[in-house]
Design a protein around this motif. Structure first.
Motif, PDB file in Angstrom:
ATOM      1  N   ALA A  56       0.838  -1.202   0.000  1.00 19.87           N
ATOM      2  CA  ALA A  56       0.000   0.000   0.000  1.00 19.87           C
ATOM      3  C   ALA A  56       0.876   1.258   0.000  1.00 19.87           C
ATOM      4  O   ALA A  56       0.562   2.242  -0.661  1.00 19.87           O
ATOM      5  N   ARG A  59       2.230   1.864  -3.471  1.00 20.20           N
ATOM      6  CA  ARG A  59       1.178   2.413  -4.321  1.00 20.20           C
ATOM      7  C   ARG A  59       0.972   3.896  -4.014  1.00 20.20           C
ATOM      8  O   ARG A  59       0.895   4.734  -4.912  1.00 20.20           O
ATOM      9  N   LEU A  60       0.947   4.219  -2.745  1.00 19.45           N
ATOM     10  CA  LEU A  60       0.769   5.608  -2.322  1.00 19.45           C
ATOM     11  C   LEU A  60       1.865   6.497  -2.898  1.00 19.45           C
ATOM     12  O   LEU A  60       1.606   7.565  -3.442  1.00 19.45           O
ATOM     13  N   ARG A  64       1.606   9.608  -5.431  1.00 21.80           N
ATOM     14  CA  ARG A  64       2.071  10.895  -4.929  1.00 21.80           C
ATOM     15  C   ARG A  64       3.064  11.515  -5.902  1.00 21.80           C
ATOM     16  O   ARG A  64       2.994  12.702  -6.214  1.00 21.80           O
ATOM     17  N   ARG A  67       1.406  12.816  -9.117  1.00 21.13           N
ATOM     18  CA  ARG A  67       0.710  14.088  -8.923  1.00 21.13           C
ATOM     19  C   ARG A  67       1.683  15.240  -8.742  1.00 21.13           C
ATOM     20  O   ARG A  67       1.483  16.314  -9.264  1.00 21.13           O
ATOM     21  N   ARG A  71       2.171  18.689 -11.042  1.00 20.28           N
ATOM     22  CA  ARG A  71       2.087  20.026 -10.487  1.00 20.28           C
ATOM     23  C   ARG A  71       3.329  20.848 -10.832  1.00 20.28           C
ATOM     24  O   ARG A  71       3.240  21.954 -11.325  1.00 20.28           O
TER      25      ARG A  71
ATOM     26  N   GLU B   8      10.324  12.617   4.893  1.00 21.17           N
ATOM     27  CA  GLU B   8       9.932  11.339   4.292  1.00 21.17           C
ATOM     28  C   GLU B   8       9.779  10.234   5.339  1.00 21.17           C
ATOM     29  O   GLU B   8       8.779   9.512   5.341  1.00 21.17           O
ATOM     30  N   TYR B  11       6.664  10.732   7.536  1.00 17.34           N
ATOM     31  CA  TYR B  11       5.445  10.498   6.760  1.00 17.34           C
ATOM     32  C   TYR B  11       5.214   9.003   6.538  1.00 17.34           C
ATOM     33  O   TYR B  11       4.122   8.482   6.747  1.00 17.34           O
ATOM     34  N   GLN B  41      -5.925   5.874   1.267  1.00 19.88           N
ATOM     35  CA  GLN B  41      -4.794   6.356   0.472  1.00 19.88           C
ATOM     36  C   GLN B  41      -4.956   7.838   0.155  1.00 19.88           C
ATOM     37  O   GLN B  41      -4.020   8.625   0.292  1.00 19.88           O
ATOM     38  N   GLU B  42      -6.152   8.209  -0.271  1.00 17.56           N
ATOM     39  CA  GLU B  42      -6.398   9.607  -0.630  1.00 17.56           C
ATOM     40  C   GLU B  42      -6.183  10.526   0.577  1.00 17.56           C
ATOM     41  O   GLU B  42      -5.617  11.608   0.457  1.00 17.56           O
ATOM     42  N   PHE B  44      -4.118  10.097   2.964  1.00 19.68           N
ATOM     43  CA  PHE B  44      -2.679  10.282   3.172  1.00 19.68           C
ATOM     44  C   PHE B  44      -2.061  11.177   2.109  1.00 19.68           C
ATOM     45  O   PHE B  44      -1.099  11.901   2.375  1.00 19.68           O
ATOM     46  N   LEU B  45      -2.609  11.150   0.891  1.00 23.10           N
ATOM     47  CA  LEU B  45      -2.113  12.080  -0.132  1.00 23.10           C
ATOM     48  C   LEU B  45      -2.417  13.522   0.292  1.00 23.10           C
ATOM     49  O   LEU B  45      -1.593  14.420   0.116  1.00 23.10           O
ATOM     50  N   TRP B  48       0.028  14.691   2.823  1.00 24.14           N
ATOM     51  CA  TRP B  48       1.296  15.129   2.229  1.00 24.14           C
ATOM     52  C   TRP B  48       1.170  16.546   1.688  1.00 24.14           C
ATOM     53  O   TRP B  48       2.046  17.388   1.868  1.00 24.14           O
ATOM     54  N   GLU B  49       0.061  16.827   1.027  1.00 27.48           N
ATOM     55  CA  GLU B  49      -0.139  18.178   0.482  1.00 27.48           C
ATOM     56  C   GLU B  49      -0.143  19.236   1.588  1.00 27.48           C
ATOM     57  O   GLU B  49       0.267  20.360   1.374  1.00 27.48           O
TER      58      GLU B  49
END
Lengths: 301, 167
Positions: A56, A59-60, A64, A67, A71, B8, B11, B41-42, B44-45, B48-49
């Motif tokens: 997981a 994948r994350l 990341r 994206r 950007r 890193e 996180y 998952q989203e 955690f994204l 990060w942002e």
């Protein structure tokens, strides 16, 4: 005897293992206690299986990175446009003195790259392009793994190096595919020289050369940009396994196939609709498919 | 330091520690395991942002809150709850039923009851019963009081009492 019924307060304390010995004994023979115990064990059986956290995490990080790249790329384009409008010359200098540049198209999307000399490169999904500035000025030279369509600006020699061979041109448009053992180049405009360990070929528009393992042969095709630059993959007698590998890259999925020795596919599939893509290929080849969970597809005879 | 989460290792460590309980929590809301994993998952994204704005000690509550909001954003609720019910009643072998309440039927009715519980009660109840979270832990994760957790637990028991009485 009247069956003992604990109230909510007591039930909760029992569930959390806080009920006193005495109260516990009073409830001992009650049938309701066994029922509550059955509830608890049924709930435990209903728990989700443990998670594969390392997978997981991978994948994350992949998502990341994809994206983040999108950007920074948008920002860079804005920045470049702004500076160029104000002081175009200086912007050009900044481009020229940047250190080695790398481009990696994420799975599921192609990416357009403009090189410092104005040449345009479209990278197909999951491909990698690199050039070094210090090498760039005298000999225009890039390294490629994967597939890309080049529109080379007029100028001196332009070379594309791949692990399987290289391509040399003057100013022209051509497509290069270099993955695993397959190396394929075809020309849509101008003139291209293809060099592999065994031979060299000069290609005119509509001509191509293809190396798969030890065999090399030439082929003709329409002198138009490859379909993938316009959102679909096209194939001419391509090994079926390669077709599914390409689909995996375009959609970022895993496809399980049975052995497909010697079967080839001619046709196309779109990059924006997996169902349509699977129907196009499987329909033509008489195969069945099953989408398992949005990330995996099972192909069967 | 304010931007620790942007490091890193910090996180990644947060992810490895929190992602599974977070997935379970979201599963208790939506009743669909792959969807719960995607939502986690989203979340955690998003962490990060916003890593510069979220101190590490707040990261936990942050991903729970964001995960839940993401779930609310995209979902037709009733449909999802039904899935929860269906998934749970699939083949779960129960060895040699001795009493009526050890049968598959009992289990199916239990999950049907769980699926129709008030959502907030269900989530708290399953976090406590399946993941073994204490009331205090739940209160911190969901940013509510311990009293509220107790209230939700009792709400869940009300639903189950009917099941106990009738089996």
């Amino acid at each position: 005897m009247e069956p003992y019924q604990p109230d909510n307060e007591m039930l909760l304390r029992w569930l959390n293992g806080e009920l006193s010995e005495e109260a516990l004994n009073r409830w001992e023979d009650s049938d309701s206690r066994r029922r509550w115990q059955a509830v608890q064990s049924a709930l435990e059986r209903g728990a989700l299986p443990p998670m594969d956290k390392e997978t997981a995490l991978k994948r994350l990080l992949t998502v990341r990175e994809a994206r983040g790249r999108a950007r920074t790329r948008r920002l860079r384009l804005l920045w470049t446009a702004g500076i160029a409008a104000a002081i175009g010359g200086l912007a050009l200098m900044l481009w020229l003195f940047r250190p080695a540049e790398e481009w990696r198209a994420p799975l599921t999307a192609s990416e357009a790259v403009t090189l410092p000399d104005g040449s345009e490169v479209k990278l197909n999904a999951g491909s990698y392009l690199r050039y070094e500035d210090s090498w760039w000025r005298p000999n225009r030279q890039v390294e490629l793994e994967g597939e890309a369509y080049f529109s080379v600006a007029k100028g001196g020699a332009f070379e594309v190096h791949t692990p399987l061979g290289k391509v040399r041109v003057l100013g022209t448009r051509f497509n290069v595919f270099a993955r695993e053992q397959r190396f394929e180049v075809y020309c849509t405009e101008g003139k291209v020289l293809v060099l592999t360990a065994a031979r060299q070929d000069t290609l005119l528009p509509g001509q191509g050369v293809r190396t798969a393992g030890a065999t090399t042969d030439t082929f003709t095709t329409e002198a138009i940009p490859p379909g993938w630059t316009e959102g679909q993959s096209t194939f001419q007698s391509a090994p079926l396994a390669d077709v599914f590998r390409d689909m995996e890259r375009q959609y970022g999925i895993q496809i399980q196939t049975p052995e497909l020795p010697g079967r080839t596919f001619s046709g196309r599939f779109p990059h924006d609709n997996l169902e349509v893509a699977l129907k196009a290929v499987c329909g033509a080849m008489g195969l069945k498919y099953q989408v398992l969970d949005g990330k995996r597809v099972l192909i069967s005879e | 330091m304010a931007n620790d989460v942007c490091k890193e290792e910090v996180y990644r460590d947060l992810f490895l520690r929190l992602v599974e309980p977070l997935r379970n929590y979201l599963y208790y809301h939506c009743g669909n395991a792959p969807q719960a994993e995607d939502l986690a998952q989203e979340a955690f994204l998003r962490l990060w942002e916003h890593c510069q704005k979220v101190p590490p000690e707040k990261a936990k509550a942050f991903v729970y809150r964001v995960g839940y909001n993401l779930f609310l954003d995209g979902i037709k609720h009733r449909k999802v709850v039904l899935k929860f019910q269906k998934q749970q009643t699939e083949d779960k072998a129960v060895t040699s039923p001795e009493f009526e309440y050890e049968t598959k039927e009992f289990e199916a009715r239990l999950w049907a009851t769980v699926a129709t519980m008030p959502e907030k009660s269900r989530v708290v109840f399953l976090m406590n019963r399946i993941d073994g979270c204490t009331y205090k832990e739940i209160a911190e994760l969901l940013e509510i009081s311990v009293k509220a957790v107790e209230k939700r637990m009792k709400g869940a028991l009300e639903g189950l009492k009917g099941l106990i009485r009738d089996s």
